[in-house]
Scaffold this motif. Sequence first.
Motif, short mmCIF file in Angstrom:
data_model
loop_
_atom_site.label_atom_id
_atom_site.label_comp_id
_atom_site.label_asym_id
_atom_site.label_seq_id
_atom_site.Cartn_x
_atom_site.Cartn_y
_atom_site.Cartn_z
N ALA A 6 94.15 38.96 44.99
CA ALA A 6 92.98 38.91 44.14
C ALA A 6 92.14 37.69 44.51
N PHE A 7 90.90 37.64 44.01
CA PHE A 7 90.01 36.54 44.36
C PHE A 7 88.95 36.37 43.27
N ARG A 8 88.29 35.23 43.32
CA ARG A 8 87.19 34.94 42.39
C ARG A 8 85.90 35.51 42.96
N ALA A 9 85.53 36.65 42.48
CA ALA A 9 84.40 37.37 43.05
C ALA A 9 83.07 36.74 42.65
N VAL A 10 82.11 36.84 43.55
CA VAL A 10 80.72 36.53 43.25
C VAL A 10 80.01 37.86 43.08
N ARG A 11 79.34 38.04 41.95
CA ARG A 11 78.80 39.36 41.66
C ARG A 11 77.64 39.28 40.67
N PRO A 12 76.84 40.34 40.56
CA PRO A 12 75.74 40.35 39.60
C PRO A 12 76.20 40.73 38.20
N ALA A 13 75.37 40.43 37.23
CA ALA A 13 75.61 40.91 35.87
C ALA A 13 75.49 42.43 35.87
N PRO A 14 76.24 43.11 35.00
CA PRO A 14 76.20 44.58 34.99
C PRO A 14 74.81 45.16 34.91
N ALA A 15 73.94 44.58 34.10
CA ALA A 15 72.59 45.13 33.92
C ALA A 15 71.76 45.03 35.19
N ALA A 17 73.14 45.17 38.44
CA ALA A 17 73.91 45.59 39.61
C ALA A 17 73.11 46.51 40.53
N GLN A 18 72.44 47.48 39.98
CA GLN A 18 71.71 48.43 40.82
C GLN A 18 70.57 47.75 41.56
N LYS A 19 69.94 46.79 40.93
CA LYS A 19 68.83 46.09 41.56
C LYS A 19 69.30 45.23 42.72
N VAL A 20 70.49 44.64 42.59
CA VAL A 20 71.02 43.76 43.63
C VAL A 20 71.63 44.55 44.78
N GLU A 42 65.46 40.48 44.27
CA GLU A 42 66.89 40.32 44.03
C GLU A 42 67.73 41.28 44.86
N SER A 43 67.11 42.05 45.74
CA SER A 43 67.88 42.94 46.61
C SER A 43 68.75 42.11 47.55
#
Length: 409
Positions: A6-15, A17-20, A42-43
Amino acid sequence: MPRVKAFRAVRPAPANAQKVASVPYDVVNREEAAELAAGNAESFLHVVRPDIDLPADTNPYADEIYAKAAENLQRFLSDGVLQQDDSESIFLYRQIMNGKSQVGVVCCCHVDDYENNLILKHEFTRPAKEDDRTRHVMTLNAHAGPVFLTYRDDQGLNQLVDDAISSDPLYDFTAADGVQHTVWKIDAPSDYVAALTGVPAFYVADGHHRAASAWRAGKARREQNPDHTGDEEYNWFLTVLFPASQLNILAYNRIIKDLNGQSVDEIRSRLAEVGTLEPTDNPVPQNSGSFCVYLDGSWSLLRVPDESIDQGDAIACLDVAILEQRVITPIFGIDDVRTDPRIDFVGGIRGTKELEARVDSGDWACAVSMYPTSIQQLMAVSDAGEVMPPKSTWFEPKLRSGLITHLLD
């Protein structure tokens, strides 16, 4: 056995996600990437295709390219477009395309397992592309795109996944191409880690250059660190592991620039010596050992005799190898399909109409519609320690970049 963690992911907020989320860097050219990212600051294309933020004539390997990628990633982090999780986890990533579903485990694999062939490959990498991806990883200090791995199905692991995806997801959206992307976060990953650690081998399905660059970046970071212990995060790289039974391989078709000084009738005559050749209205071959050839505005079906194919040879039985050895080289005079500009490759996702358009334009003289390589053939080649001919497989759907990123520290 290959290792996962496992790892500490870098990711967008759920709202967001599609934009990123973006297509991978290597399935679009600069113009296509710029069009996809237009009006969307933000793409994640701004990270994986930073050339869209620079003048069109910028050298793709210029220092500014990598600096811009790092600048954009840092902007995403400082602006909160992306955030790093406080704790380690893994994720489940489901894609649904044309009603067919595949669910993979997003985790980190160890670079030593790549080097020691516990993660098996099936194709060569190109030095320039490998250098580019290694520099991208090192400059960003991150794996911006996952390596697509597969493994022979494990029923226990399949059950874990099936149980988990009945819960509410972290992300769930349908992209413009109609593919649905759904992600679940697994905060207690030990059962998944244990199950995957019991799998004898992983196979690179798609992303050989990303895998090689992760290994090279890991080695470089070790050499730079006099206090290296082996526990550092740079020893691991971002992957998505899918069970083989769920994967969808499309054909990787061929187009040929010219007829090698021969007439259309001469080409057809020579093809008829390879196997049976007859006109067809169906441009998609229905069986292995069959090829649909587009020449002079019409399709023909070429069937190679079954008894002439050595099914005991993992390479010789591949349609891409049969075509290369019996047609591409002897008839069209193309000795090295890796480097000869007289041949190009068109992913099956583009369909046979794309092949017709390329030839009808006059820019290309002939097209060949292929029967897809199977996942069983891919694994057999990898198990034998062999390498497939170039452009043997086209996987769909493609993994989105930007949903989950892995930092090297």
